[in-house]
Design an enzyme around this catalytic site. Structure first.
Site, PDB file in Angstrom:
ATOM      1  CE1 TYR A 183      -4.041  -1.912  -0.165  1.00 28.16           C
ATOM      2  CE2 TYR A 183      -2.891  -3.330   1.391  1.00 28.16           C
ATOM      3  CZ  TYR A 183      -3.929  -3.117   0.500  1.00 28.16           C
ATOM      4  OH  TYR A 183      -4.844  -4.116   0.257  1.00 28.16           O
ATOM      5  NE  ARG A 221      -2.752  -0.280  -5.323  1.00 24.15           N
ATOM      6  CZ  ARG A 221      -4.005  -0.652  -5.095  1.00 24.15           C
ATOM      7  NH1 ARG A 221      -4.296  -1.439  -4.083  1.00 24.15           N
ATOM      8  NH2 ARG A 221      -4.978  -0.237  -5.873  1.00 24.15           N
ATOM      9  CD  GLN A 259     -16.132  -2.474  -7.493  1.00 25.15           C
ATOM     10  OE1 GLN A 259     -15.914  -3.653  -7.245  1.00 25.15           O
ATOM     11  NE2 GLN A 259     -16.464  -2.064  -8.704  1.00 25.15           N
ATOM     12  CG  HIS A 289     -13.708  -2.105  -2.207  1.00 25.71           C
ATOM     13  ND1 HIS A 289     -13.515  -2.721  -3.427  1.00 25.71           N
ATOM     14  CD2 HIS A 289     -14.814  -2.693  -1.676  1.00 25.71           C
ATOM     15  CE1 HIS A 289     -14.463  -3.640  -3.616  1.00 25.71           C
ATOM     16  NE2 HIS A 289     -15.261  -3.630  -2.578  1.00 25.71           N
ATOM     17  CB  CYS A 306      -2.013   5.607  16.808  1.00 25.62           C
ATOM     18  SG  CYS A 306      -3.562   6.520  16.709  1.00 25.62           S
ATOM     19  CB  CYS A 318      -4.487   5.867  21.084  1.00 25.77           C
ATOM     20  SG  CYS A 318      -3.853   4.590  19.982  1.00 25.77           S
ATOM     21  CB  SER A 370     -13.960  -7.521 -13.729  1.00 21.40           C
ATOM     22  OG  SER A 370     -13.797  -7.614 -12.325  1.00 21.40           O
ATOM     23  CG  ASN A 394     -15.816  -2.904 -18.284  1.00 19.05           C
ATOM     24  OD1 ASN A 394     -15.178  -2.157 -17.536  1.00 19.05           O
ATOM     25  ND2 ASN A 394     -15.655  -4.209 -18.270  1.00 19.05           N
TER      26      ASN A 394
HETATM   27  P1  OAD Z   1     -10.865  -5.518 -12.173  1.00 19.59           P
HETATM   28  O1  OAD Z   1      -9.409  -5.473 -12.420  1.00 19.59           O
HETATM   29  O2  OAD Z   1     -11.462  -6.774 -11.696  1.00 19.59           O
HETATM   30  O3  OAD Z   1     -11.639  -5.120 -13.502  1.00 19.59           O
HETATM   31  C1  OAD Z   1     -11.301  -3.986 -14.253  1.00 19.59           C
HETATM   32  C2  OAD Z   1     -12.285  -3.856 -15.394  1.00 19.59           C
HETATM   33  O4  OAD Z   1     -11.979  -2.671 -16.088  1.00 19.59           O
HETATM   34  C3  OAD Z   1     -12.217  -5.012 -16.417  1.00 19.59           C
HETATM   35  O5  OAD Z   1     -13.531  -5.444 -16.730  1.00 19.59           O
HETATM   36  C4  OAD Z   1     -11.555  -4.357 -17.639  1.00 19.59           C
HETATM   37  O6  OAD Z   1     -12.065  -4.882 -18.861  1.00 19.59           O
HETATM   38  C5  OAD Z   1     -11.976  -2.917 -17.466  1.00 19.59           C
HETATM   39  N1  OAD Z   1     -11.039  -1.965 -18.079  1.00 19.59           N
HETATM   40  C6  OAD Z   1      -9.691  -2.063 -18.226  1.00 19.59           C
HETATM   41  N2  OAD Z   1      -9.195  -0.969 -18.815  1.00 19.59           N
HETATM   42  C7  OAD Z   1     -10.245  -0.145 -19.046  1.00 19.59           C
HETATM   43  C8  OAD Z   1     -10.383   1.138 -19.630  1.00 19.59           C
HETATM   44  N3  OAD Z   1      -9.337   1.821 -20.094  1.00 19.59           N
HETATM   45  N4  OAD Z   1     -11.624   1.681 -19.711  1.00 19.59           N
HETATM   46  C9  OAD Z   1     -12.709   1.000 -19.232  1.00 19.59           C
HETATM   47  N5  OAD Z   1     -12.638  -0.216 -18.670  1.00 19.59           N
HETATM   48  C10 OAD Z   1     -11.420  -0.784 -18.568  1.00 19.59           C
HETATM   49  O7  OAD Z   1     -11.196  -4.299 -11.193  1.00 19.59           O
HETATM   50  P2  OAD Z   1     -12.500  -4.053 -10.295  1.00 19.59           P
HETATM   51  O8  OAD Z   1     -13.704  -4.587 -10.960  1.00 19.59           O
HETATM   52  O9  OAD Z   1     -12.479  -2.651  -9.881  1.00 19.59           O
HETATM   53  O10 OAD Z   1     -10.985  -5.075  -4.191  1.00 19.59           O
HETATM   54  O11 OAD Z   1     -12.149  -4.965  -9.062  1.00 19.59           O
HETATM   55  C11 OAD Z   1     -13.024  -4.979  -7.966  1.00 19.59           C
HETATM   56  C12 OAD Z   1     -12.257  -5.207  -6.698  1.00 19.59           C
HETATM   57  O12 OAD Z   1     -11.417  -6.354  -6.841  1.00 19.59           O
HETATM   58  C13 OAD Z   1     -11.287  -4.116  -6.345  1.00 19.59           C
HETATM   59  O13 OAD Z   1     -11.889  -3.009  -5.711  1.00 19.59           O
HETATM   60  C14 OAD Z   1     -10.330  -4.808  -5.441  1.00 19.59           C
HETATM   61  C15 OAD Z   1     -10.128  -6.058  -6.250  1.00 19.59           C
HETATM   62  O14 OAD Z   1      -9.705  -7.182  -5.595  1.00 19.59           O
HETATM   63  C16 OAD Z   1     -10.271  -5.228  -3.065  1.00 19.59           C
HETATM   64  O15 OAD Z   1      -9.058  -5.152  -3.045  1.00 19.59           O
HETATM   65  C17 OAD Z   1     -11.116  -5.496  -1.859  1.00 19.59           C
END
Ligand code: OAD
Length: 240
Positions: A56, A59, A94, A112, A139, A142, A181, A205
């Site tokens: 993290y 990032r 997310q 998230h 912290c 505390c 996704s 998407n």
């Molecule tokens: P994913 O990596 O699962 O999906 C990203 C989506 O974005 C895919 O469907 C790609 O096709 C699409 N994509 C990629 N490039 C793009 C672009 N330029 N324009 C539009 N779409 C594009 O990411 P999330 O669905 O956000 O959670 O993942 C959900 C959660 O899974 C995250 O918040 C994270 C992860 O594990 C935690 O860490 C709890």
């Protein structure tokens, strides 16, 4: 649609992809480099907090190197236009980056969590955090040592703002999913909830998501191109 209507927009990693932030599940994405169990679970944190902090920290340190793209900007403009017209755009993300805020969005529901915040597991205080976290940091509230964790929802934990989101989805006139996704619940279930209530659902998407069959309409392509077109279409339909 009318600007005085209520829209719920759910965004995922794909909306920040055009800003250079890696997604999770695309080829070369984050989960190709790290196992989610190591860096996105409470068990991973307990087993190796240094690895998780490093993940993290990297990032968080990368945030100033990326900028919001036209998709973030367009959603902020749409929200502003709807506010002025007495409508509402609820932006649920997310994503843990701050690109919606830096694109001008005034209210962002980070289900998230947020990279820019830390939470103390001892006193519970959540505060803005720009520096690196480690097991030796104390912290500021505390004074306990090693109790700060990223303010991020890990697998096995309950996402934030779930009641508020359910309420906003139930009251929406349109549900829009952008750059996700559709593979992580509960967020992936919002479209099903909206659809069961007869609310029109739209997907933007790069490619069809896992629950693409649930959407009434879909636009495929990079979010930085598709979202401004969608917002422009909505605004011009309204001003005609
Ligand atoms: P994913 O990596 O699962 O999906 C990203 C989506 O974005 C895919 O469907 C790609 O096709 C699409 N994509 C990629 N490039 C793009 C672009 N330029 N324009 C539009 N779409 C594009 O990411 P999330 O669905 O956000 O959670 O993942 C959900 C959660 O899974 C995250 O918040 C994270 C992860 O594990 C935690 O860490 C709890």
């Amino acid at each position: 649609m009318d600007l005085s209507d209520r829209i719920v927009v759910l965004t995922g990693a794909g909306i920040s992809a055009d800003s250079g932030v890696p997604t999770f599940r695309d080829s070369g994405g984050i989960w190709a480099k790290y196992h989610y169990r190591d860096v996105a679970t409470p068990e991973g944190f307990a087993a190796n907090p240094n690895l998780l902090h490093e993940f993290y920290n990297l990032r968080r340190a990368g945030l100033p190197t990326v900028q919001p793209n036209p998709a973030h900007d367009a959603l902020a403009q749409l929200a502003q236009a709807k506010r002025e017209a007495g409508g509402c755009l609820t932006l649920v993300t997310q994503n843990v980056d701050d690109l919606h805020e830096r694109g001008g969005s005034k209210s962002v529901w980070h289900m998230h969590g947020e990279l820019t915040k830390a939470r103390c597991t001892s006193c519970g205080t959540v505060r803005e955090w720009a520096d690196a976290l480690s097991v030796t940091v104390s912290c500021p509230d505390c004074a306990e040592r090693g109790t700060l964790r990223p303010h991020i929802v890990w697998f096995g934990e309950v996402p934030m703002l779930m009641e508020e989101i359910a309420e906003a989805v139930a009251e929406a006139d349109l549900f829009v999913s952008i750059g996700t996704s559709g593979s992580v619940y509960p967020a992936a279930g919002f479209v099903g909830e909206a659809k069961s209530l007869g609310i029109p659902c739209m997907e933007i998407n790069l490619e069809p998501s896992e629950n693409a069959h649930l959407f009434d309409e879909a636009f495929y392509g990079p979010a930085a191109e598709q979202v401004p077109v969608f917002v422009g279409r909505l605004m011009s339909a309204v001003s005609r």
